[in-house]
Design an enzyme around this catalytic site. Structure first.
Site, short mmCIF file in Angstrom:
data_model
loop_
_atom_site.label_atom_id
_atom_site.label_comp_id
_atom_site.label_asym_id
_atom_site.label_seq_id
_atom_site.Cartn_x
_atom_site.Cartn_y
_atom_site.Cartn_z
N ILE A 65 -8.52 -26.21 -35.49
CA ILE A 65 -9.55 -25.20 -35.73
C ILE A 65 -10.50 -25.63 -36.84
CG2 ILE A 65 -8.28 -23.77 -37.37
CD1 ILE A 65 -9.46 -21.33 -35.69
N LEU A 104 -3.81 -25.82 -29.77
CA LEU A 104 -4.67 -25.76 -30.95
C LEU A 104 -3.87 -25.31 -32.16
CD1 LEU A 104 -7.70 -25.56 -32.11
CD2 LEU A 104 -7.50 -23.14 -31.52
N CYS A 105 -4.10 -25.96 -33.31
CA CYS A 105 -3.53 -25.49 -34.58
C CYS A 105 -4.58 -25.68 -35.67
CB CYS A 105 -2.21 -26.21 -34.90
SG CYS A 105 -2.38 -27.95 -35.34
N HIS A 106 -4.17 -25.86 -36.91
CA HIS A 106 -5.12 -25.99 -38.01
C HIS A 106 -5.83 -27.35 -38.01
CE1 HIS A 106 -5.93 -25.68 -42.63
NE2 HIS A 106 -7.01 -25.47 -41.91
#
Length: 112
Positions: A98, A69-71
């Site tokens: 996210i 998971l990242c931005h």
């Protein structure tokens, strides 16, 4: 090819890996995690910034399912591909990151 799962599909992915202690690996920078973070529900959450993954690879179990998971999903895709090249068989990318998590899963997570 690394599977792409949307935050709204994460529960299905978790169910498919039930009993294997799935991990959501947040690869964002510490300031990003302070700004907005997910709440673990049915999975363990671990934060290792993307640039530290190669040095900290031994902290991860290649037999364990990992969703990165990242931005917005680009850094996490790179990490997921790196993990797949390094012996991780059950690795996926949280497409949309996210930001999509807020829209599809938990509106209490701030968008930035």
């Amino acid at each position: 090819m690394v599977p792409q799962i949307r935050p709204g599909q994460l529960d299905d992915w978790l169910q498919a890996h039930a009993g294997q202690q799935p991990l959501v690996l947040d690869v964002r920078e510490p300031l990003e995690v302070q700004r907005a973070s997910v709440r673990p529900q049915g999975f363990e959450l671990l934060h290792i910034p993307m640039n530290q993954i190669p040095q900290r690879l031994a902290e991860l179990d290649p037999a364990r399912p990992v969703a990165c998971l990242c931005h917005h999903g680009m850094r996490s895709l790179q990490v997921a591909m790196f993990l797949a090249r390094n012996g991780f068989d059950e690795v996926a990318n949280v497409a949309g990151g996210i930001d999509a998590w807020t829209l599809e899963r938990d509106p209490d997570v701030p968008r930035y």
